[in-house]
Design an enzyme around this catalytic site. Structure first.
Site, short mmCIF file in Angstrom:
data_model
loop_
_atom_site.label_atom_id
_atom_site.label_comp_id
_atom_site.label_asym_id
_atom_site.label_seq_id
_atom_site.Cartn_x
_atom_site.Cartn_y
_atom_site.Cartn_z
N THR A 42 47.44 38.60 33.00
CA THR A 42 47.23 37.15 32.97
C THR A 42 47.56 36.62 31.58
O THR A 42 47.91 35.45 31.43
CB THR A 42 45.78 36.78 33.34
OG1 THR A 42 44.90 37.67 32.63
CG2 THR A 42 45.53 36.91 34.83
N LYS B 277 49.59 33.13 30.02
CA LYS B 277 49.13 32.25 28.94
C LYS B 277 50.21 32.12 27.87
O LYS B 277 50.45 31.02 27.35
CB LYS B 277 47.84 32.80 28.32
CG LYS B 277 46.67 32.81 29.30
CD LYS B 277 45.51 33.68 28.82
CE LYS B 277 44.59 34.02 29.99
NZ LYS B 277 43.62 35.09 29.68
N LYS C 242 49.42 50.39 29.04
CA LYS C 242 49.93 49.11 28.52
C LYS C 242 50.94 49.32 27.39
O LYS C 242 51.64 48.41 26.98
CB LYS C 242 48.77 48.24 28.05
CG LYS C 242 47.84 47.79 29.18
CD LYS C 242 46.67 46.97 28.65
CE LYS C 242 45.61 46.67 29.70
NZ LYS C 242 45.95 45.53 30.58
N HIS D 268 41.83 45.19 41.76
CA HIS D 268 42.43 44.80 40.47
C HIS D 268 43.17 45.91 39.76
O HIS D 268 43.60 45.71 38.62
CB HIS D 268 41.36 44.27 39.51
CG HIS D 268 40.78 42.96 39.91
ND1 HIS D 268 41.31 41.76 39.49
CD2 HIS D 268 39.74 42.66 40.71
CE1 HIS D 268 40.60 40.77 40.00
NE2 HIS D 268 39.64 41.29 40.75
N LYS E 70 45.84 42.47 24.17
CA LYS E 70 45.25 42.89 25.45
C LYS E 70 44.44 44.14 25.15
O LYS E 70 44.50 44.67 24.04
CB LYS E 70 46.35 43.21 26.47
CG LYS E 70 47.45 44.14 25.93
CD LYS E 70 48.53 44.42 26.96
CE LYS E 70 49.53 43.31 27.10
NZ LYS E 70 49.70 42.84 28.47
N ARG E 71 43.66 44.61 26.13
CA ARG E 71 42.94 45.86 25.91
C ARG E 71 43.92 46.97 25.53
O ARG E 71 45.07 46.96 25.98
CB ARG E 71 42.16 46.25 27.18
CG ARG E 71 40.96 45.37 27.43
CD ARG E 71 39.94 45.52 26.32
NE ARG E 71 39.29 46.80 26.37
CZ ARG E 71 38.01 46.98 26.71
NH1 ARG E 71 37.23 45.97 26.99
NH2 ARG E 71 37.49 48.20 26.72
C1 475 Z 1 44.16 44.34 35.59
N1 475 Z 1 38.60 46.07 34.83
C2 475 Z 1 45.11 43.22 35.25
C3 475 Z 1 43.32 41.61 35.94
O1 475 Z 1 43.26 40.67 38.12
C4 475 Z 1 44.79 41.98 36.10
C5 475 Z 1 37.63 48.06 35.81
C6 475 Z 1 36.53 48.90 35.86
C7 475 Z 1 35.44 48.64 35.13
C8 475 Z 1 35.44 47.55 34.31
N2 475 Z 1 36.52 46.74 34.25
C9 475 Z 1 37.58 46.97 34.97
C10 475 Z 1 39.77 46.05 35.46
O2 475 Z 1 40.09 46.85 36.28
C11 475 Z 1 40.66 44.96 35.09
O3 475 Z 1 40.36 44.15 34.22
N3 475 Z 1 41.81 44.88 35.74
C12 475 Z 1 42.75 43.83 35.42
O4 475 Z 1 42.51 42.72 36.27
C13 475 Z 1 42.92 40.45 36.81
O5 475 Z 1 45.55 40.89 35.67
O6 475 Z 1 46.42 43.63 35.52
O7 475 Z 1 44.39 45.43 34.72
#
Ligand code: 475
Length: 839
Positions: free
Chosen positions: A673, A677, A571, A374, A565-566
């Site tokens: 995502t 939306k 970002k 991700h 978003k976060r």
């Molecule tokens: C991406 N979270 C988005 C989304 O695929 C993408 C990592 C480490 C520890 C805790 N949380 C995380 C992520 O890496 C994360 O949320 N990544 C996101 O996943 C779904 O649409 O671009 O930043």
């Protein structure tokens, strides 16, 4: 003497009673009954929470017959099941979703109103279960919705955190974190199953022994044991009978462990140990896109993985004599590397506890698992120090070493003499202190590895996982993310859904491509008028919310330009701020010049330990304070930071947006995502060629997308050539004026120190290349304003965006996973006929 006992699932209770009936009178009676018997309240003394709980139980009852029938069908038909392992499930509120998926919205509204209450008020009373940080956790929630809707046998496995993501308060412009006690009043949606508790071992050492066959075996003598108790929450599909479980584990101290300590007279020690065990499921780590290298986090990961795998194996063995065919009944998806220790735990369970040999166990494991990546941020790749691993999971470290030995042996045969390749592929990072690389483990142990948007998968192949791609090109596959149109259109934008229904019926909710039929209305003045009225209605509602929560008056006719978003530097919320300050500078230079009135809305949480992200929040609020109160501005610009952005706030925000800000540095946002939306709800996007933006633009048509900025390739090239942000600063007077204003303390009551870290970071590093994209962004915004001034044109573009987003339904995404990764088929659930009353 008596009649033979009727099997429980053939009892007449299945047909129709106060717990299953769905006519208005029955619903009213059930609601009153639950208030009395479950909440223990007379109506006259009941609080909104009591009403909420009573109504929630009323709905849960109506899910149960389908839920039990679903489980029973899966068992009887011995079907292959998808197990989605995720440390986060950001589900959002359940009540509205249940009303929609059970088709009970109207009848329940009537029943509640006839009981003298307001359904919307009750809905607002549900705590938003925040068991996730952001994109990754919300994706898991959209996926389980689509799995149930597509009638795919599936279980979501995760952790039942007692405290979810913190509640964000804003104090003096700064983020403050408040604990999220979401279980305070109980959780009516879950059912605990202590009978299915499992034991998880931790720590200790391993030893060799001979089994009866005289073979060498290894056993793990743990130092500690905890128990995992499963809590199941129903996940109903839309317009199907399927109700799949979300099974979340809570950690409890094991009784026999404490018993020893009690017996030894060590009461305090036993209690302390008990509390320590139970902290495992206490709190969600609030980091997004960065790992936290804490022991407790590894304990959390192993805890839910071990519970889930034992549960999967138990389920398999109910129907099969051995585990040799596990991959025929189970497809296990790893949602990022957080559950990647599952590869080693599966090997341990198969070999040490089920007597399988290494080669067979490895084949079964690889065929069962697949892995989704991700994030491309290098610092986000999870690694655990070998020392910690050995201390907590000694047997797993041995297994990982052995996987690595065999793997690298193969690599040496395939690519003799390439030592650098070996050290890059190794599951162990040996460049300094030794670490276990979780992404490498996940790649080696899975039969499929996927990215979450086309560009992201391409970059995984090119950079992040390049060496693995070279070994196994066939393993890599793209699965562009999606979101559920049930929550993200129907539930959050009922007026838009009503417009669609009035033209083409409800089929679009399960087949979003049907919206294309509406393109013929894009030049129909009536339709366009209705479209604008819906948007205006949604904007008025958000304006009302802003007034109530922030005390800021915003004009619903101004353009709502939104970034939620976060908060993260990649970002680039601060790029948005630089543009706002540039507009402000223009007004200060010439207060009478024409500008399109605009409301800039921000929302998002910062990780509590992420100083720069918190400073960006402070800057947003500081800029808002100055601009919102400057009489020269005459209300033409308004800036709002909405605190505590979460799923339910998202449901208010996306439908009210005119413009969606998707401005990450190209090559950094894996997919996004929120971008989907927004577009589904008719917002235009201003964005870079990053993540799924690229595919959104392809679908919407490039003339319906505001594009700016460097491409991922240009970002890399510019960096390689030696990027110097000060060149941009000195040669661009507009940029210089913006930065100088911040640096001069204009937004900090003259304090030049407050925002210095942010200014310096941009001036001297600018890792995310805001300066390089600044002018393109400002120019692009001029295009936006010009287009917005032509309302007919804007409406047309908005309509086409919304109608062309079929690709981004998570139903499409899940179909692809089913066919190309999991190899699973739909299993329709058949219910006995209900009485006429329901028809
Ligand atoms: C991406 N979270 C988005 C989304 O695929 C993408 C990592 C480490 C520890 C805790 N949380 C995380 C992520 O890496 C994360 O949320 N990544 C996101 O996943 C779904 O649409 O671009 O930043």
């Amino acid at each position: 003497m008596t009649q033979p006992l009727i099997p429980i699932d053939q009892c007449p209770i299945q047909i129709e009673d106060d717990r299953t009936g769905t006519n208005v009178e029955t619903l009213k009676r059930a609601f009153a009954d639950n208030l009395f018997y479950l909440q223990g309240k007379y109506e006259s003394l009941a609080t909104q929470d009591d009403f909420y709980m009573a109504l929630a139980y009323t709905l849960r009852d109506r899910l149960l017959s389908r839920w039990l029938k679903t489980t029973k069908t899966y068992m009887e038909k011995d079907v292959k099941v998808v197990y989605y392992l995720s440390a986060e499930f950001l589900m959002g509120r359940h009540m509205g979703n249940s009303l929609i998926n059970l088709h009970l919205y109207d009848r329940v509204r009537q029943a509640v109103e006839e009981s003298g209450l307001d359904l919307d008020e009750i809905l607002e009373h549900e705590p938003d279960p925040g068991l996730g940080n952001g994109g990754l956790g919300r994706l898991a929630a959209c996926f389980v919705d689509s799995l149930a809707t597509l009638e795919i046998p599936a279980v979501g496995y995760g952790i039942r955190y007692e405290f979810g993501i913190f509640t964000q308060a804003i104090r003096d412009g700064w983020q403050a974190e408040v604990p999220d006690k979401w279980l305070r009043f109980g959780n009516p949606w879950e059912i605990a199953h202590p009978d299915q508790a499992v034991e998880v071992k931790l720590g200790g050492h391993t030893e060799m022994y001979h089994n009866e066959k005289g073979e060498y075996k290894v056993r793990w003598i743990p130092a500690n044991r905890v128990v995992g108790i499963p809590y199941d929450t129903p996940v109903p599909g839309y317009d199907t009978n399927t109700v799949n479980p979300l099974r979340l584990w809570r950690a409890e101290a094991s009784d026999d462990f404490n018993f020893d300590a009690f017996n030894a007279g060590n009461y305090d020690g036993a209690v302390a140990e008990k509390m320590r065990s139970e902290t495992i499921s206490k709190v969600l780590y609030p980091n997004d896109n960065t790992p936290q290298g804490k022991q407790l986090r590894l304990e959390q990961q192993f805890f839910f993985v071990s519970c889930s795998l034992q549960d999967i194996i138990r389920t398999h063995l109910l129907r099969h004599p051995s585990l040799h065919n596990l991959h025929d009944t189970a497809a296990i998806q790893l949602n990022d590397t957080h559950p990647a220790v599952a590869i080693a735990e599966m090997m341990r369970l198969l070999m040490d506890e089920h007597e399988m040999d290494w080669n067979t166990a490895w084949r079964v494991t690889q065929k069962t698992f697949s892995y989704t990546n991700h994030t491309l941020l290098p610092e986000a790749l999870e690694k655990w120090s070998v020392g910690l691993f050995e201390y907590l999971l000694p047997r797993h470290l041995e297994i990982i070493y052995e996987i690595n030995r065999r793997f690298l042996e193969d690599v040496k045969r395939w690519y003799p003499g390439d030592d650098n390749l070996i050290s890059r592929l190794s599951l162990i990072d040996e460049s300094g202190e030794k670490y276990v690389r979780m992404a490498n483990l996940a790649c080696v142990g899975s039969h499929a590895v996927n990215g979450v948007a086309a560009l992201h998968t391409q970059l995984l192949k090119q950079d992040t996982l390049r060496d693995f791609y070279r070994l196994w090109p066939g393993k890599f596959i793209n699965k562009t993310n999606g979101v559920t149109p049930r929550r993200w259109i129907l539930m959050c934008n009922p007026k838009l859904a009503e417009l669609y229904n009035s033209k083409i019926g409800e089929g679009w909710l399960k087949d979003l491509s049907q919206l294309k039929q509406l393109e013929k209305y894009v030049d129909d003045p009536d339709f366009c008028q209705q479209w604008r009225e819906i948007k205006l209605h949604n904007k008025r509602q958000l304006a009302q919310y802003i007034w109530e929560h922030n005390g800021i008056e915003v004009d619903p006719h101004s353009m709502f330009d939104i970034q939620v978003k976060r908060i993260h530097e990649y970002k680039r919320q601060h790029l948005n701020l630089l543009h706002i300050i540039a507009l402000y500078n223009q007004i200060k230079q010439n207060p009478d010049q024409h500008i399109v009135p605009c409301t800039f809305i921000f929302g998002g949480k910062a990780a509590p330990g992420y100083f720069m992200a918190k400073l960006i929040i402070k800057l947003t609020n500081s800029v808002a304070d100055v601009i919102n109160h400057d009489p020269d501005v005459r209300g033409r610009l308004k800036i709002v930071f909405l605190n505590n952005f979460n799923v339910s706030l998202g449901q208010r925000i996306y439908p009210a947006a005119d413009l969606s800000e998707q401005v990450s540095t190209a090559g950094k946002e894996a997919s996004g995502t929120g971008n989907m939306k927004f577009a589904m709800n008719g917002a235009m996007t201003i964005g870079t060629l990053d993540g799924a933006n690229i595919e959104i633009r392809e679908e919407a048509g490039e003339e319906n997308f505001f594009l700016f900025g460097l491409t991922a390739q240009e970002v890399a090239d510019t960096k390689a050539k030696g990027y110097n942000p000060r060149d941009y600063y000195s040669s661009n007077p507009s940029l210089k004026a913006v930065i100088d204003r911040i640096a001069a303390g204009y937004f900090s009551h003259g304090d030049k120190e407050l925002f210095k870290p942010l200014v310096d970071s941009l001036m001297y590093h600018d890792q995310y290349m805001l300066f390089a994209d600044y002018q393109a962004y400002v120019d692009c915004h001029k295009q936006v304003s010009k287009t917005y001034s032509d309302q007919d044109k804007w409406t047309r573009m908005s309509i086409l965006n919304a109608l062309r987003m079929a690709k981004f339904s998570s139903d499409r995404t899940i179909r692809e996973y089913c066919n190309e990764i999991w190899n699973v088929q739909p299993v329709p659930i058949e219910m006995e006929e209900y009485s006429q009353e329901n028809a």
